[in-house]
Design a protein around this motif. Structure first.
Motif, PDB file in Angstrom:
ATOM      1  N   ASN A  55       0.940  -1.167  -0.055  1.00  0.00           N
ATOM      2  CA  ASN A  55       0.077  -0.060  -0.013  1.00  0.00           C
ATOM      3  C   ASN A  55       0.870   1.303   0.012  1.00  0.00           C
ATOM      4  N   ARG A  59       2.844  -0.136   4.961  1.00  0.00           N
ATOM      5  CA  ARG A  59       1.599  -1.096   4.851  1.00  0.00           C
ATOM      6  C   ARG A  59       1.417  -1.796   3.840  1.00  0.00           C
ATOM      7  N   ASN A  84      -1.962  -7.756   5.460  1.00  0.00           N
ATOM      8  CA  ASN A  84      -2.362  -6.319   6.005  1.00  0.00           C
ATOM      9  C   ASN A  84      -1.376  -5.889   7.297  1.00  0.00           C
ATOM     10  N   SER A  96      -1.821  -9.814  10.034  1.00  0.00           N
ATOM     11  CA  SER A  96      -2.986 -11.038  10.053  1.00  0.00           C
ATOM     12  C   SER A  96      -2.459 -12.151   9.536  1.00  0.00           C
ATOM     13  N   GLU A 105     -12.621 -11.756  10.191  1.00  0.00           N
ATOM     14  CA  GLU A 105     -12.943 -10.718   9.252  1.00  0.00           C
ATOM     15  C   GLU A 105     -12.808  -9.237   9.843  1.00  0.00           C
ATOM     16  N   GLY A 106     -12.726  -8.276   8.995  1.00  0.00           N
ATOM     17  CA  GLY A 106     -12.625  -7.077   9.341  1.00  0.00           C
ATOM     18  C   GLY A 106     -11.155  -6.394   9.148  1.00  0.00           C
ATOM     19  N   LEU A 107     -11.191  -5.244   9.330  1.00  0.00           N
ATOM     20  CA  LEU A 107     -10.071  -4.490   8.885  1.00  0.00           C
ATOM     21  C   LEU A 107      -8.948  -4.278   9.920  1.00  0.00           C
ATOM     22  N   ILE A 108      -7.805  -4.721   9.782  1.00  0.00           N
ATOM     23  CA  ILE A 108      -6.711  -4.585  10.523  1.00  0.00           C
ATOM     24  C   ILE A 108      -6.555  -3.197  11.290  1.00  0.00           C
ATOM     25  N   TRP A 109      -6.460  -2.248  10.389  1.00  0.00           N
ATOM     26  CA  TRP A 109      -6.425  -0.985  10.829  1.00  0.00           C
ATOM     27  C   TRP A 109      -7.307  -0.462  11.996  1.00  0.00           C
ATOM     28  N   ASN A 110      -8.583  -0.808  11.340  1.00  0.00           N
ATOM     29  CA  ASN A 110      -9.900  -0.479  12.336  1.00  0.00           C
ATOM     30  C   ASN A 110      -9.466  -1.093  13.768  1.00  0.00           C
ATOM     31  N   GLU A 111      -9.045  -2.386  13.618  1.00  0.00           N
ATOM     32  CA  GLU A 111      -9.104  -2.841  14.945  1.00  0.00           C
ATOM     33  C   GLU A 111      -7.951  -2.331  15.622  1.00  0.00           C
ATOM     34  N   ARG A 150     -15.171 -11.720   1.085  1.00  0.00           N
ATOM     35  CA  ARG A 150     -16.148 -10.786   0.404  1.00  0.00           C
ATOM     36  C   ARG A 150     -16.018 -10.748  -0.795  1.00  0.00           C
TER      37      ARG A 150
END
Length: 185
Positions: A16, A28, A54, A70, A121-127, A182
């Motif tokens: 990224n 990232r 990620n 992850s 599931e989910g976004l590493i950054w948000n967690e 997804r």
């Protein structure tokens, strides 16, 4: 810069961004845990056979201070250390989101205490920003590297949850879970 060295070795995958700012280097994207085999006479490699996905990595003077990512399977954890432990700072903070565990653990391996959290599931950054007790407003006007530095500083008093176990004990606690996919409905 540490991440330039990784790039030359073919360890950066699905990048990224990779940048340096104010004495810090940030990355990232995915990091390779097992290089693909050589695919042609020119030495080009096939895609890696294992990656940590990620990742959010922060380095200071070529030593990794924050390593987050992850893993699909806990069994891949020793490969993380094989490839990257030599670059870990003595006070490195490691947080791994692992698909095939369902309870948090602190795994003792290679002289490190590695916080592991189950996540299918989910976004590493948000967690990660939730763990650091930050919200999007805390990053207003910051560059990508500054955002990771903000998270790193907010994690200074982070106490991981879960039992402290050896890697061998942690392997007995894995479950049969796969990463949630997804896509179009």
């Amino acid at each position: 810069m540490l991440f330039d060295t990784y790039e030359q070795k073919g360890l950066l995958f699905n990048m990224n961004f990779k940048e340096s700012e104010a004495g810090y280097s940030a990355y990232r994207g995915d990091l390779v845990l097992a290089l693909g085999e050589v695919g042609d006479a020119l030495g080009h490699r096939k895609p890696p056979t294992a990656t940590i996905k990620n990742t959010i990595v922060l380095a200071d003077k070529d030593q990794i201070k924050l390593y987050v990512g992850s893993l699909d399977e806990l069994e891949l954890l020793p490969k993380v250390l094989t490839y990257y432990q030599a670059d870990f700072a003595p006070d490195v903070r490691i947080i791994l989101f692992v698909v095939n565990i369902n309870k948090p653990m602190v795994i003792e391996l290679g002289g490190l205490n590695i916080a592991t959290i189950g996540m299918q599931e989910g976004l590493i950054w948000n967690e990660l920003i939730d763990i650091a007790a930050l919200d999007k407003g805390d990053f207003k006007g910051q560059s990508a590297t500054e955002k990771i530095v903000t998270v790193y500083k907010a994690l200074s008093d982070y106490k991981p949850k879960g039992d402290k176990v050896s890697f061998e004990e942690a392997l007995t606690r894995t479950v049969e879970l796969k990463r949630a996919g997804r896509g179009p409905v």
